[in-house]
Motif scaffolding. Structure first.
Motif, PDB file in Angstrom:
ATOM      1  N   VAL A  70      17.731   0.498 -37.047  1.00 45.41           N
ATOM      2  CA  VAL A  70      17.681  -0.481 -35.958  1.00 45.41           C
ATOM      3  C   VAL A  70      16.322  -1.178 -35.971  1.00 45.41           C
ATOM      4  CG1 VAL A  70      17.665  -0.735 -33.444  1.00 45.41           C
ATOM      5  CG2 VAL A  70      19.320   0.803 -34.542  1.00 45.41           C
ATOM      6  N   PRO A  71      16.280  -2.504 -36.040  1.00 44.42           N
ATOM      7  CA  PRO A  71      14.986  -3.200 -36.018  1.00 44.42           C
ATOM      8  C   PRO A  71      14.330  -3.101 -34.640  1.00 44.42           C
ATOM      9  CG  PRO A  71      16.803  -4.777 -35.973  1.00 44.42           C
ATOM     10  CD  PRO A  71      17.421  -3.434 -36.207  1.00 44.42           C
ATOM     11  N   ALA A  72      13.028  -2.889 -34.625  1.00 38.58           N
ATOM     12  CA  ALA A  72      12.277  -2.761 -33.371  1.00 38.58           C
ATOM     13  C   ALA A  72      10.805  -2.992 -33.653  1.00 38.58           C
ATOM     14  CB  ALA A  72      12.491  -1.386 -32.750  1.00 38.58           C
ATOM     15  N   ARG A  73      10.065  -3.250 -32.590  1.00 41.91           N
ATOM     16  CA  ARG A  73       8.629  -3.496 -32.711  1.00 41.91           C
ATOM     17  C   ARG A  73       7.871  -2.512 -31.830  1.00 41.91           C
ATOM     18  NH1 ARG A  73      11.535  -7.917 -33.055  1.00 41.91           N
ATOM     19  NH2 ARG A  73      11.082  -9.487 -34.671  1.00 41.91           N
ATOM     20  N   PRO A  74       6.878  -1.819 -32.400  1.00 47.42           N
ATOM     21  CA  PRO A  74       6.093  -0.889 -31.577  1.00 47.42           C
ATOM     22  C   PRO A  74       5.278  -1.650 -30.538  1.00 47.42           C
ATOM     23  CG  PRO A  74       5.122  -1.110 -33.760  1.00 47.42           C
ATOM     24  CD  PRO A  74       6.427  -1.839 -33.809  1.00 47.42           C
ATOM     25  N   THR A  75       5.277  -1.112 -29.330  1.00 50.58           N
ATOM     26  CA  THR A  75       4.554  -1.733 -28.225  1.00 50.58           C
ATOM     27  C   THR A  75       3.859  -0.654 -27.416  1.00 50.58           C
ATOM     28  OG1 THR A  75       6.177  -3.532 -28.079  1.00 50.58           O
ATOM     29  CG2 THR A  75       4.785  -3.160 -26.143  1.00 50.58           C
ATOM     30  N   ALA A  76       2.576  -0.847 -27.149  1.00 58.12           N
ATOM     31  CA  ALA A  76       1.844   0.124 -26.349  1.00 58.12           C
ATOM     32  C   ALA A  76       2.350   0.125 -24.914  1.00 58.12           C
ATOM     33  CB  ALA A  76       0.350  -0.192 -26.376  1.00 58.12           C
ATOM     34  N   VAL A  77       2.353   1.306 -24.327  1.00 56.48           N
ATOM     35  CA  VAL A  77       2.757   1.448 -22.928  1.00 56.48           C
ATOM     36  C   VAL A  77       1.499   1.571 -22.092  1.00 56.48           C
ATOM     37  CG1 VAL A  77       4.146   2.751 -21.284  1.00 56.48           C
ATOM     38  CG2 VAL A  77       4.836   2.651 -23.684  1.00 56.48           C
ATOM     39  N   ARG A  78       1.383   0.720 -21.106  1.00 56.08           N
ATOM     40  CA  ARG A  78       0.191   0.761 -20.264  1.00 56.08           C
ATOM     41  C   ARG A  78       0.402   1.705 -19.084  1.00 56.08           C
ATOM     42  NH1 ARG A  78       2.309  -4.515 -19.055  1.00 56.08           N
ATOM     43  NH2 ARG A  78       3.018  -4.686 -16.901  1.00 56.08           N
ATOM     44  N   GLU A  79      -0.701   2.154 -18.558  1.00 58.30           N
ATOM     45  CA  GLU A  79      -0.678   3.119 -17.459  1.00 58.30           C
ATOM     46  C   GLU A  79      -1.275   2.468 -16.216  1.00 58.30           C
ATOM     47  OE1 GLU A  79      -2.431   7.560 -16.365  1.00 58.30           O
ATOM     48  OE2 GLU A  79      -2.997   6.536 -18.201  1.00 58.30           O
ATOM     49  N   PRO A  80      -0.420   1.981 -15.303  1.00 55.25           N
ATOM     50  CA  PRO A  80      -0.956   1.408 -14.070  1.00 55.25           C
ATOM     51  C   PRO A  80      -1.736   2.457 -13.287  1.00 55.25           C
ATOM     52  CG  PRO A  80       1.380   0.906 -14.332  1.00 55.25           C
ATOM     53  CD  PRO A  80       1.033   1.946 -15.359  1.00 55.25           C
ATOM     54  N   ALA A  81      -2.724   1.999 -12.543  1.00 56.43           N
ATOM     55  CA  ALA A  81      -3.536   2.925 -11.751  1.00 56.43           C
ATOM     56  C   ALA A  81      -3.487   2.543 -10.277  1.00 56.43           C
ATOM     57  CB  ALA A  81      -4.971   2.941 -12.256  1.00 56.43           C
ATOM     58  N   PRO A  82      -2.327   2.681  -9.640  1.00 56.89           N
ATOM     59  CA  PRO A  82      -2.237   2.316  -8.225  1.00 56.89           C
ATOM     60  C   PRO A  82      -3.035   3.289  -7.366  1.00 56.89           C
ATOM     61  CG  PRO A  82      -0.232   3.441  -8.917  1.00 56.89           C
ATOM     62  CD  PRO A  82      -1.069   3.237 -10.155  1.00 56.89           C
ATOM     63  N   GLN A  83      -3.616   2.761  -6.317  1.00 59.42           N
ATOM     64  CA  GLN A  83      -4.381   3.603  -5.400  1.00 59.42           C
ATOM     65  C   GLN A  83      -3.496   4.205  -4.310  1.00 59.42           C
ATOM     66  OE1 GLN A  83      -7.793   4.428  -5.682  1.00 59.42           O
ATOM     67  NE2 GLN A  83      -7.271   3.608  -7.689  1.00 59.42           N
ATOM     68  N   GLU A  84      -2.299   3.679  -4.156  1.00 58.69           N
ATOM     69  CA  GLU A  84      -1.409   4.205  -3.135  1.00 58.69           C
ATOM     70  C   GLU A  84      -0.636   5.412  -3.652  1.00 58.69           C
ATOM     71  OE1 GLU A  84      -1.218   1.101  -4.276  1.00 58.69           O
ATOM     72  OE2 GLU A  84      -2.269  -0.004  -2.707  1.00 58.69           O
ATOM     73  N   VAL A  85      -0.478   6.399  -2.796  1.00 58.26           N
ATOM     74  CA  VAL A  85       0.395   7.533  -3.080  1.00 58.26           C
ATOM     75  C   VAL A  85       1.653   7.334  -2.249  1.00 58.26           C
ATOM     76  CG1 VAL A  85       0.681  10.036  -2.982  1.00 58.26           C
ATOM     77  CG2 VAL A  85      -1.559   9.050  -3.527  1.00 58.26           C
ATOM     78  N   ARG A  86       2.785   7.261  -2.919  1.00 62.30           N
ATOM     79  CA  ARG A  86       4.021   6.898  -2.239  1.00 62.30           C
ATOM     80  C   ARG A  86       5.077   7.998  -2.348  1.00 62.30           C
ATOM     81  NH1 ARG A  86       4.000   1.645  -0.729  1.00 62.30           N
ATOM     82  NH2 ARG A  86       2.372   0.328  -1.642  1.00 62.30           N
ATOM     83  N   VAL A  87       6.084   7.880  -1.493  1.00 60.01           N
ATOM     84  CA  VAL A  87       7.250   8.744  -1.566  1.00 60.01           C
ATOM     85  C   VAL A  87       8.111   8.256  -2.723  1.00 60.01           C
ATOM     86  CG1 VAL A  87       9.309   9.581  -0.395  1.00 60.01           C
ATOM     87  CG2 VAL A  87       7.205   9.189   0.917  1.00 60.01           C
ATOM     88  N   ALA A  88       8.282   9.101  -3.738  1.00 61.89           N
ATOM     89  CA  ALA A  88       9.119   8.733  -4.879  1.00 61.89           C
ATOM     90  C   ALA A  88      10.580   9.073  -4.621  1.00 61.89           C
ATOM     91  CB  ALA A  88       8.634   9.423  -6.145  1.00 61.89           C
ATOM     92  N   VAL A  89      10.813  10.255  -4.058  1.00 57.36           N
ATOM     93  CA  VAL A  89      12.176  10.744  -3.813  1.00 57.36           C
ATOM     94  C   VAL A  89      12.186  11.499  -2.491  1.00 57.36           C
ATOM     95  CG1 VAL A  89      13.972  12.342  -4.603  1.00 57.36           C
ATOM     96  CG2 VAL A  89      12.771  10.911  -6.266  1.00 57.36           C
ATOM     97  N   VAL A  90      13.204  11.279  -1.700  1.00 56.70           N
ATOM     98  CA  VAL A  90      13.470  12.125  -0.537  1.00 56.70           C
ATOM     99  C   VAL A  90      14.663  13.001  -0.900  1.00 56.70           C
ATOM    100  CG1 VAL A  90      14.129  12.216   1.891  1.00 56.70           C
ATOM    101  CG2 VAL A  90      12.603  10.397   1.081  1.00 56.70           C
ATOM    102  N   ASP A  91      14.444  14.314  -0.967  1.00 52.29           N
ATOM    103  CA  ASP A  91      15.541  15.183  -1.397  1.00 52.29           C
ATOM    104  C   ASP A  91      16.502  15.450  -0.243  1.00 52.29           C
ATOM    105  OD1 ASP A  91      14.523  17.292   0.169  1.00 52.29           O
ATOM    106  OD2 ASP A  91      13.675  18.366  -1.531  1.00 52.29           O
ATOM    107  N   ASN A  92      17.560  16.221  -0.530  1.00 51.35           N
ATOM    108  CA  ASN A  92      18.599  16.418   0.475  1.00 51.35           C
ATOM    109  C   ASN A  92      18.145  17.261   1.656  1.00 51.35           C
ATOM    110  OD1 ASN A  92      18.813  18.495  -1.741  1.00 51.35           O
ATOM    111  ND2 ASN A  92      20.145  19.454  -0.238  1.00 51.35           N
ATOM    112  N   PHE A  93      16.972  17.895   1.565  1.00 54.69           N
ATOM    113  CA  PHE A  93      16.412  18.643   2.680  1.00 54.69           C
ATOM    114  C   PHE A  93      15.474  17.799   3.539  1.00 54.69           C
ATOM    115  CE2 PHE A  93      17.155  21.797  -0.719  1.00 54.69           C
ATOM    116  CZ  PHE A  93      18.080  22.604  -0.065  1.00 54.69           C
ATOM    117  N   GLY A  94      15.204  16.578   3.099  1.00 56.11           N
ATOM    118  CA  GLY A  94      14.249  15.734   3.802  1.00 56.11           C
ATOM    119  C   GLY A  94      12.819  15.929   3.343  1.00 56.11           C
ATOM    120  N   ASN A  95      12.611  16.725   2.275  1.00 56.80           N
ATOM    121  CA  ASN A  95      11.279  16.847   1.690  1.00 56.80           C
ATOM    122  C   ASN A  95      10.922  15.546   0.975  1.00 56.80           C
ATOM    123  OD1 ASN A  95      11.164  19.596   2.456  1.00 56.80           O
ATOM    124  ND2 ASN A  95      12.276  20.177   0.599  1.00 56.80           N
ATOM    125  N   CYS A  96       9.697  15.075   1.162  1.00 56.53           N
ATOM    126  CA  CYS A  96       9.248  13.826   0.549  1.00 56.53           C
ATOM    127  C   CYS A  96       8.449  14.147  -0.707  1.00 56.53           C
ATOM    128  CB  CYS A  96       8.399  13.030   1.530  1.00 56.53           C
ATOM    129  SG  CYS A  96       9.307  12.489   2.994  1.00 56.53           S
TER     130      CYS A  96
END
Length: 278
Positions: A169-195
């Motif tokens: 499969v043809p493809a081109r390598p590309t670097a992945v950058r790492e954002p550095a956000p200062q905010e800490v956010r809720v990624a997932v709320v599980d079924n127990f309500g844990n954030c």
């Protein structure tokens, strides 16, 4: 044809889309896939943590593992791409991951799994190479898949099958950058309500202190001081706490033992909980 388990994370989450994707993947891989819809107000944040957790779950096995194919379809919400963001792929050990080129989704893999680059594909280039080499695709069929808006249905499962089969499969390598956000956010709320938060507990300034951390409560419109604990069982029953949770690499969780942190603080996926100062 080798049968491989497929797990798909997607924000195309309506029943019609899920049914079509499941049928197409099953046809190509000979097994019913696990298709996980990721909706909500911040599907990118949920996908980032879920993908990290999914790959982490293949560790600590104590022996050889079976390859898994992971498909991720979470387009960046920037409107930049005329017909959708390109798809890329990489391998984590023996496991194959195909994803939209979404740097926010891939960022935790850069930080915690050592991902440095991905192979970016062009839909037309790949389909034309396949038609000229190993796939029975007429020019009109190639054109139909190139023009479609539903590339996660028509293109991605084919790309996955061809890569799993070792096709060139043809493809081109590309670097992945790492954002550095200062905010800490809720990624997932599980079924127990844990954030589940998107940062390790050890990265939260003051986590090891006795005074706890100030958590933004959307319900009360103010900050609330919450004590930190090593594990959920250490939190007094009925009280809130910040603990080392089960996700990521020691990622933090805002919990209420015996209750719902999401309800107590009025939080949902994507909400900011802390702001880290540099």
């Amino acid at each position: 044809m080798t049968r491989l388990p497929v797990v798909a994370l997607t924000d195309c989450a309506d029943p019609n889309a899920l049914a079509r994707q499941s049928a197409r993947i099953a046809t190509l891989f000979g097994a019913t896939p696990t298709v996980l819809p990721l909706g909500g107000p911040d599907p990118e944040g949920a996908a980032a943590l879920t993908l990290l957790d999914l790959l982490r779950s293949t560790d600590l096995i104590g022996g050889p593992t079976q390859p898994v194919v992971v498909l991720v379809n979470i387009a960046p919400r920037d409107g930049h791409w005329p017909n959708g963001v390109p798809f890329c792929y990489f391998r984590h050990g023996d496991h194959l991951v195909i994803s939209t080129l979404n740097h926010r989704v891939l960022a935790p893999l850069v930080t915690y799994l050592g991902l440095t680059e991905v192979q970016v594909t062009d839909v037309r280039e790949v389909l034309e190479a396949a038609a000229a080499g190993w796939a029975e695709l007429a020019p009109a069929e190639v054109e139909e898949m190139v023009r479609t808006q539903f590339r996660s249905l028509w293109y991605v499962p084919l790309l996955a099958r061809w890569l799993a089969d070792g096709r060139p499969v043809p493809a081109r390598p590309t670097a992945v950058r790492e954002p550095a956000p200062q905010e800490v956010r809720v990624a997932v709320v599980d079924n127990f309500g844990n954030c589940k938060l998107d940062r390790p507990a050890a990265d939260l300034p003051g986590y090891d202190g006795a005074e706890g951390l100030s958590v933004h409560s959307r319900r009360e419109g103010r900050t609330v001081r919450v004590r930190c604990y090593d594990r959920l069982p250490d939190v007094p029953f009925g009280e809130p706490g910040i603990t080392v949770g089960s996700s990521g690499i020691g990622f933090a969780e805002l919990v209420v033992r015996g209750g719902s942190a999401a309800d107590l603080f009025g939080l949902r996926q994507g909400d900011q909980v802390f702001h880290l100062t540099s």
